[in-house]
Design a protein around this motif. Structure first.
Motif, PDB file in Angstrom:
ATOM      1  N   ASP A  97       0.847  -1.188   0.000  1.00  0.00           N
ATOM      2  CA  ASP A  97       0.000   0.000   0.000  1.00  0.00           C
ATOM      3  C   ASP A  97       0.883   1.239   0.000  1.00  0.00           C
ATOM      4  O   ASP A  97       1.856   1.323   0.756  1.00  0.00           O
ATOM      5  CB  ASP A  97      -0.895   0.036   1.243  1.00  0.00           C
ATOM      6  N   ALA A  98       0.532   2.197  -0.852  1.00  0.00           N
ATOM      7  CA  ALA A  98       1.181   3.518  -0.827  1.00  0.00           C
ATOM      8  C   ALA A  98       0.146   4.506  -0.320  1.00  0.00           C
ATOM      9  O   ALA A  98      -0.991   4.534  -0.800  1.00  0.00           O
ATOM     10  CB  ALA A  98       1.661   3.915  -2.213  1.00  0.00           C
ATOM     11  N   LEU A  99       0.511   5.288   0.677  1.00  0.00           N
ATOM     12  CA  LEU A  99      -0.415   6.238   1.287  1.00  0.00           C
ATOM     13  C   LEU A  99      -0.243   7.611   0.650  1.00  0.00           C
ATOM     14  O   LEU A  99       0.879   8.121   0.545  1.00  0.00           O
ATOM     15  CB  LEU A  99      -0.160   6.308   2.792  1.00  0.00           C
ATOM     16  N   PHE A 100      -1.355   8.194   0.211  1.00  0.00           N
ATOM     17  CA  PHE A 100      -1.328   9.523  -0.384  1.00  0.00           C
ATOM     18  C   PHE A 100      -2.176  10.461   0.469  1.00  0.00           C
ATOM     19  O   PHE A 100      -3.313  10.153   0.805  1.00  0.00           O
ATOM     20  CB  PHE A 100      -1.872   9.498  -1.817  1.00  0.00           C
ATOM     21  N   TYR A 101      -1.585  11.618   0.827  1.00  0.00           N
ATOM     22  CA  TYR A 101      -2.265  12.535   1.743  1.00  0.00           C
ATOM     23  C   TYR A 101      -2.005  13.974   1.305  1.00  0.00           C
ATOM     24  O   TYR A 101      -0.887  14.319   0.913  1.00  0.00           O
ATOM     25  CB  TYR A 101      -1.728  12.320   3.167  1.00  0.00           C
ATOM     26  N   VAL A 102      -3.044  14.804   1.344  1.00  0.00           N
ATOM     27  CA  VAL A 102      -2.931  16.217   1.015  1.00  0.00           C
ATOM     28  C   VAL A 102      -3.349  17.029   2.228  1.00  0.00           C
ATOM     29  O   VAL A 102      -4.390  16.765   2.846  1.00  0.00           O
ATOM     30  CB  VAL A 102      -3.818  16.587  -0.188  1.00  0.00           C
ATOM     31  N   CYS A 103      -2.537  18.031   2.589  1.00  0.00           N
ATOM     32  CA  CYS A 103      -2.839  18.827   3.779  1.00  0.00           C
ATOM     33  C   CYS A 103      -2.486  20.290   3.536  1.00  0.00           C
ATOM     34  O   CYS A 103      -1.784  20.629   2.583  1.00  0.00           O
ATOM     35  CB  CYS A 103      -2.073  18.299   4.992  1.00  0.00           C
ATOM     36  N   SER A 104      -2.964  21.136   4.408  1.00  0.00           N
ATOM     37  CA  SER A 104      -2.623  22.558   4.350  1.00  0.00           C
ATOM     38  C   SER A 104      -1.243  22.775   4.967  1.00  0.00           C
ATOM     39  O   SER A 104      -0.717  21.910   5.683  1.00  0.00           O
ATOM     40  CB  SER A 104      -3.666  23.381   5.111  1.00  0.00           C
TER      41      SER A 104
END
Length: 276
Positions: free
Chosen positions: A233-240
């Motif tokens: 699994d590759a985790l993708f995350y977008v944040c401020s």
């Protein structure tokens, strides 16, 4: 309603800073501007036409153009900004900044203009004029707001040398460049997002920790090692940027050996779809 009030108030602050730059730094030192603001300055220098009057008439025309290409929300916020800018431009000037070191006035005016436009842009508005055109170019071609605005502003600023003189025209170009740089930096700092790609055998735990502690969706992608041929699994995350300071400590607390790839991104649409 709370968001509308916040944006409206932020636009008022931006309009105030914009008017201060014009009335206290640019006009007292015969420094021009680009776009509609440049035309208002030229009108004042040559015919003594009130900048507030020129501003509201010419920008009103461009806002009508904006109705065709921009979101209604942006157009209405822009109208709100133009009204307040015109109002603040009519406030009497008490202590204008006169100096023989006009480069100081140009740089200071550019910084203030960049900050004011950043405030208004972040509140989903524009100051009309060249910013309307810049918004349209940004929306359809992806060119950064400050860079697109600089292009349109120079179309007015360079010929203005015939009225304000060659030296002041160069100072105007300097002021426009500074304002464009400040605007781009402002939007990068306060409007940009961070993307994070994590490779770890503990990605499920990392995803749960990020989602629980920061309250935002996490996406799991299926990946395969090229040499090992193993699925993972590759985790993708977008944040401020505000949440960014907490992301790395959360990841490291779960797996100090995780491979983390980060990047700064300028625009995100449909972020709520990331939690699929």
């Amino acid at each position: 309603m709370k968001v509308i009030f916040k944006n409206g108030l932020q636009i008022i602050v931006g309009a105030l800073v914009y008017a201060l730059a014009i009335n206290y730094f640019l006009i007292p030192n015969r420094i021009g501007e680009g776009g509609v603001t440049g035309l208002t300055a030229l009108g004042y220098y040559t015919l003594r036409i009130s900048p507030a009057l020129t501003n509201i008439v010419l920008n009103g025309i461009l806002i009508l153009i904006g109705f065709k290409f921009l979101k209604r929300e942006t157009v209405f916020y822009s109208l709100w900004a133009v009204l307040w800018i015109s109002l603040f431009l009519r406030v009497p000037v008490f202590l204008p900044y006169h100096t023989t070191q006009t480069v100081i006035a140009a740089i200071t005016g550019g910084v203030l203009m960049g900050i004011s436009m950043g405030l208004i842009f972040r509140a989903k508005g524009t100051i009309a004029g060249s910013t309307i055109l810049a918004k349209i170019v940004n929306r359809y071609f992806g060119i950064r707001n400050g860079s697109a605005m600089l292009f349109f502003d120079l179309i007015v600023a360079i010929p203005s040398g015939l009225v304000i003189g060659f030296q002041n025209m160069l100072l105007t170009v300097l002021e426009l460049y500074v304002s464009a740089v400040v605007l781009n930096k402002y939007l990068d700092v306060f409007g940009a997002k961070r993307s994070v790609l994590v490779f770890s055998p503990k990605n499920q735990a990392i995803g749960e920790a990020l989602s629980t502690q920061l309250g935002q969706g996490v996406t799991m992608l299926k990946a395969t090692g090229f040499y090992s041929k193993k699925d993972m699994d590759a985790l993708f995350y977008v944040c401020s940027n505000r949440d960014w300071t907490a992301v790395m400590p959360i990841i490291m607390s779960v797996d100090p050996d995780a491979l983390v790839v980060t990047d700064q991104i300028r625009s995100v649409r449909g972020i709520h779809l990331l939690d699929l």
